[in-house]
Enzyme design. Structure first.
Site, PDB file in Angstrom:
ATOM      1  N   ASP A   9       0.853  -1.185   0.000  1.00 59.43           N
ATOM      2  CA  ASP A   9       0.000   0.000   0.000  1.00 59.43           C
ATOM      3  C   ASP A   9       0.900   1.250   0.000  1.00 59.43           C
ATOM      4  O   ASP A   9       2.082   1.167   0.359  1.00 59.43           O
ATOM      5  CB  ASP A   9      -0.863  -0.062   1.279  1.00 59.43           C
ATOM      6  CG  ASP A   9      -1.676   1.182   1.487  1.00 59.43           C
ATOM      7  OD1 ASP A   9      -2.310   1.648   0.532  1.00 59.43           O
ATOM      8  OD2 ASP A   9      -1.667   1.707   2.635  1.00 59.43           O
ATOM      9  N   ASP A  11      -0.312   5.067   0.831  1.00 55.44           N
ATOM     10  CA  ASP A  11      -0.634   6.060   1.869  1.00 55.44           C
ATOM     11  C   ASP A  11      -0.842   5.404   3.231  1.00 55.44           C
ATOM     12  O   ASP A  11      -1.653   4.489   3.376  1.00 55.44           O
ATOM     13  CB  ASP A  11      -1.884   6.852   1.466  1.00 55.44           C
ATOM     14  CG  ASP A  11      -1.682   7.567   0.126  1.00 55.44           C
ATOM     15  OD1 ASP A  11      -0.563   7.493  -0.418  1.00 55.44           O
ATOM     16  OD2 ASP A  11      -2.643   8.174  -0.359  1.00 55.44           O
TER      17      ASP A  11
HETATM   18 MG   LIG Z   1      -3.176   2.986   3.396  1.00 57.60          MG
END
Ligand SMILES: [Mg+2]
Length: 358
Positions: A9, A11
């Site tokens: 991932d 962010d």
């Molecule tokens: Mg995230």
């Protein structure tokens, strides 16, 4: 050999996520602590494909114009590349949650080609690395494992440790005429316990090991309590000791030793060594015959069986007035001692012994 993948991932995982959850300016950019060192270590030492999978809600709409996204995104990639962290593929989904797009995490549309290609990819032993519950769900939907940064005890240090040195999970099933036992431990857990032995006070003590040792602990014992408590307590200790020993695996990189501090009105100390030679020093006196339904004479027996089965040296001392506090203090001190001793350092990944074996 089939390739394993890290679905990473962006962010909240590589860079910190701001309150409005949208990185559309350089002012909002901040890298997550420990990420560079550990991800570079993983990239260099291990053979995973790196696939970035990121939801960027409404990218390309007025709510999130592309020209506010790409400069920052490209800067992130350049900076990571400067540390040797490159991605084999970068997958970005631009939909809003309400679009219900099959490509938006936790849906798997974007990574379907990896899931289907069982000839080249070992999905079962691949990981999602993320920061949210939806990342965990994403992993479940893919059929792989997950490492979630928002979990207690999880960090980039822990992620690289688990990927490099392996998970330390073991399970023991032990059935005799007297007891039927199922134990599972995860030495790198968060202290989650599921314990039932039929002896409330014993359950309460075993829970201390999990909670204060940050060890996930499942203990289900069905014993011949109609006879007495002896077999239930003894066999649980043996199975738990075996399980800890199995979970420790090669013992490389571990601290090996643990010790602890006084607690409350009682001075309880449990010093231990995972040196492979079982020994028990027991210096704790109990005046009451029972605490709860647990005979106090079984305390010594529990620790002796545990020490033998886990092949550890245990040195236990306790003084104080309150009998309940005293034994609870011993279990807590054992837990803290275990926590210290099983700690691993992958940057000094050696056997902690001059003899070359433990
Ligand atoms: Mg995230």
């Amino acid at each position: 050999m089939k390739k394993r993948i890290l679905f990473i991932d962006r962010d909240g995982t590589l860079i910190e996520e701001p309150a409005d959850e949208q990185i559309d300016s350089f002012e909002k950019l901040k890298f997550v602590k420990g990420m560079f060192r550990n991800l570079a270590f993983i990239r260099e030492k291990l053979d995973f494909d790196f696939v970035m999978v990121s939801n960027q809600d409404g990218l390309g709409t007025d709510a999130f114009p592309e020209d506010t996204f790409w400069p920052v995104h490209n800067f992130i990639l350049q900076t990571l590349a400067g540390e040797g962290i490159t991605f084999d593929e970068i997958l970005i989904d631009p939909h809003f949650p309400e679009d219900n797009a099959p490509t938006r995490k936790p849906n798997t549309g974007l990574v379907e080609k990896y899931i289907q290609d069982t000839e080249h990819y070992d999905i079962e032993n691949s990981f999602v690395i993320g920061d949210r519950e939806t990342d965990r769900t994403f992993a479940q939907n893919i059929g792989c494992k997950s490492l979630i940064l928002s979990d207690e005890n999880m960090s980039w240090e822990k992620i690289s440790e688990i990927l490099f040195a392996g998970e330390r999970i073991a399970e023991v099933k032990r059935t005799t005429k007297e007891t039927d036992i199922h134990i599972k431990v995860n030495l790198d857990g968060t202290g989650k316990c599921d314990i039932s032995t039929g002896l409330g006070f014993f359950d309460h003590m075993l829970e201390q090991i999990g909670k204060h040792g940050m060890i996930d602990l499942t203990i289900h014992t069905k014993g011949d309590l109609e006879v007495d408590e002896h077999h239930t307590i003894e066999d649980t200790a043996i199975a738990l000791g075996e399980c800890i020993l199995n979970a420790l695996g090669s013992k490389r990189g571990i601290e090996r030793y643990g010790y602890s501090l006084p607690m409350d009105d009682c001075l309880c100390s449990v010093a231990l060594d995972f040196g492979g030679r079982p020994w028990l020093v027991w210096d704790a006196e109990f005046k009451r015959e029972k605490i709860g339904e647990m005979p106090t004479e079984m305390f010594l027996h529990f620790f002796k069986s545990l020490s033998d089965a886990a092949k550890m040296n245990l040195n236990i001392k306790a003084e104080g007035q309150n009998e309940h506090h005293k034994i609870e203090g011993i279990f807590k001190a054992l837990a803290r001692s275990l926590k210290m001793a099983v700690k691993r350092d992958i940057y000094h990944y050696e056997l902690p012994s001059t003899k070359g074996m433990l």
